[in-house]
Design a protein around this motif. Structure first.
Motif, PDB file in Angstrom:
ATOM      1  N   LEU A   1       7.530   0.635   8.049  1.00 24.05           N
ATOM      2  CA  LEU A   1       6.372   1.364   7.551  1.00 24.05           C
ATOM      3  C   LEU A   1       6.514   2.865   7.777  1.00 24.05           C
ATOM      4  O   LEU A   1       6.123   3.669   6.929  1.00 24.05           O
ATOM      5  N   GLU A   2       7.084   3.241   8.907  1.00 22.73           N
ATOM      6  CA  GLU A   2       7.296   4.658   9.189  1.00 22.73           C
ATOM      7  C   GLU A   2       8.254   5.269   8.169  1.00 22.73           C
ATOM      8  O   GLU A   2       8.038   6.396   7.682  1.00 22.73           O
ATOM      9  N   ALA A   3       9.313   4.537   7.834  1.00 28.05           N
ATOM     10  CA  ALA A   3      10.274   5.039   6.848  1.00 28.05           C
ATOM     11  C   ALA A   3       9.626   5.164   5.471  1.00 28.05           C
ATOM     12  O   ALA A   3       9.868   6.132   4.740  1.00 28.05           O
ATOM     13  N   LEU A   4       8.801   4.200   5.115  1.00 29.23           N
ATOM     14  CA  LEU A   4       8.120   4.263   3.831  1.00 29.23           C
ATOM     15  C   LEU A   4       7.145   5.440   3.786  1.00 29.23           C
ATOM     16  O   LEU A   4       7.006   6.120   2.761  1.00 29.23           O
TER      17      LEU A   4
ATOM     18  N   SER B   1       0.821  -1.211   0.000  1.00 33.37           N
ATOM     19  CA  SER B   1       0.000   0.000   0.000  1.00 33.37           C
ATOM     20  C   SER B   1       0.856   1.261   0.000  1.00 33.37           C
ATOM     21  O   SER B   1       0.377   2.338  -0.375  1.00 33.37           O
ATOM     22  N   ARG B   2       2.115   1.127   0.378  1.00 36.32           N
ATOM     23  CA  ARG B   2       3.009   2.283   0.461  1.00 36.32           C
ATOM     24  C   ARG B   2       3.961   2.399  -0.721  1.00 36.32           C
ATOM     25  O   ARG B   2       4.617   3.434  -0.874  1.00 36.32           O
ATOM     26  N   VAL B   3       4.082   1.337  -1.522  1.00 36.75           N
ATOM     27  CA  VAL B   3       5.013   1.389  -2.655  1.00 36.75           C
ATOM     28  C   VAL B   3       4.315   1.127  -3.985  1.00 36.75           C
ATOM     29  O   VAL B   3       4.991   1.006  -5.008  1.00 36.75           O
ATOM     30  N   LYS B   4       2.979   1.019  -3.972  1.00 37.93           N
ATOM     31  CA  LYS B   4       2.275   0.733  -5.226  1.00 37.93           C
ATOM     32  C   LYS B   4       2.590   1.814  -6.261  1.00 37.93           C
ATOM     33  O   LYS B   4       2.849   2.970  -5.872  1.00 37.93           O
ATOM     34  N   PRO B   5       2.667   1.437  -7.529  1.00 34.65           N
ATOM     35  CA  PRO B   5       2.198   0.180  -8.112  1.00 34.65           C
ATOM     36  C   PRO B   5       3.245  -0.934  -8.154  1.00 34.65           C
ATOM     37  O   PRO B   5       3.078  -1.918  -8.870  1.00 34.65           O
TER      38      PRO B   5
END
Length: 301
Positions: free
Chosen positions: A216-219, A28-32
């Motif tokens: 996730l925080e870094a992303l 959800s954080r790096v899509k697509p």
């Protein structure tokens, strides 16, 4: 956001979520970009979960299949339907006194090549359906067939009268839950796996992993992630062949003859590296002077 889309993240998975959920949160954080993982961990388990992003998903056939290392706790006297702490209790038995000598004998019994029956609650498929789905809907599921696995190291320590702490290094396909069940039986009782942490997956170590929350925080913030593993470094141990831009173009056009007479020795598989240091392809030698390309990597994608 300028985030790297082609790399491996080593995540220290917390208990309480599935490996698929970890993938979903990263995706959800790096899509697509595509996202996948190596080596499923059960929801109750913690530890090393390699997450592959973008072109790194193509690496799976070349880096999956290495030995795994686990540390955990076997609870004696109670068996559950899933063989772990999340399952429903199905049986109780008295726990006999366990001597150091007895424990050493059992450890030796399960070290080396052994056969084990995987849990009914597993992803093994029957008629295309994972067994755990059949079991969860109440079907009468026959146990899977025995499989051969190898336990290369097994250390057992009696922590308290009804708990055995263990460290195991094992081949791919080994079920730690089945090992816990079988150790319990060998000790004259029943058992289930109460704790499990994967500390190594092939060449990857938990020492290099980051907690999921930090990842996730870094992303989310776009912060630097120095722990990312690039594609070239992920293929530890494979010989390398550096090619010029002309050979690279030929390879990307499907012409494996660009590798003729340049095949490195020492391993059938080898990395093909561009003159700027990026992984172009993984190739397989077909003779001492010829090779075919197994995968092409498009790091600009």
């Amino acid at each position: 956001m300028g985030l790297p889309m082609n790399a491996i993240l080593l995540v220290d998975k917390p208990a309480g979520i599935s490996s698929a959920e970890v993938v979903r949160r990263v995706k959800s954080r790096v899509k697509p970009a595509r996202v996948g993982h190596l080596g499923t961990l059960d929801p109750f388990a913690t530890g090393l979960l390699p997450i592959m992003i973008g072109e790194a998903t193509k690496l799976a056939p070349f880096i999956d299949g290495g030995d795994k290392e686990y540390a955990g706790l076997i609870r004696l006297g109670i068996e559950t339907d899933t063989l772990d702490r999340d399952g429903a209790e199905v049986r109780r038995a008295d726990v006999p006194a366990i001597s150091a000598e007895n424990l050493a004998q059992v450890g030796a019994q399960f070290t080396g090549a052994i056969e084990q029956v995987p849990p009914v609650y597993s992803a093994i498929k029957r008629a295309g359906v994972p067994l755990y789905r059949l079991a969860r809907r109440g079907d009468d599921v026959a146990p899977p067939e025995k499989r051969s696995v190898e336990i290369k190291r097994l250390d057992l320590i009696c922590e308290v009268v009804d708990a055995i702490r263990f460290v195991a290094t094992c081949s791919p396909g080994t079920y730690a839950r089945s090992l816990a069940r079988d150790i319990g039986i060998a000790l004259g009782t029943v058992a289930h796996l109460e704790q499990l942490c994967r500390t190594r997956n092939g060449t990857f170590s938990i020492a290099d992993a980051m907690p999921l929350a930090d990842v996730l925080e870094a992303l989310d913030s776009g912060a630097a992630m120095p722990w990312l593993i690039n594609l070239r470094d992920a293929l530890v141990g494979l010989p390398e062949l550096v090619v010029d831009i002309a050979a690279e173009k030929r390879l990307r056009n499907g012409d494996s003859r660009a590798l003729d007479s340049q095949v490195p020795q020492g391993s059938p598989l080898f990395k093909v590296i561009s003159d700027n240091g990026e992984l172009i392809a993984v190739a397989r030698a077909t003779s001492r002077v010829t090779a075919i390309v197994e995968r092409i990597f498009n790091l600009d994608a």
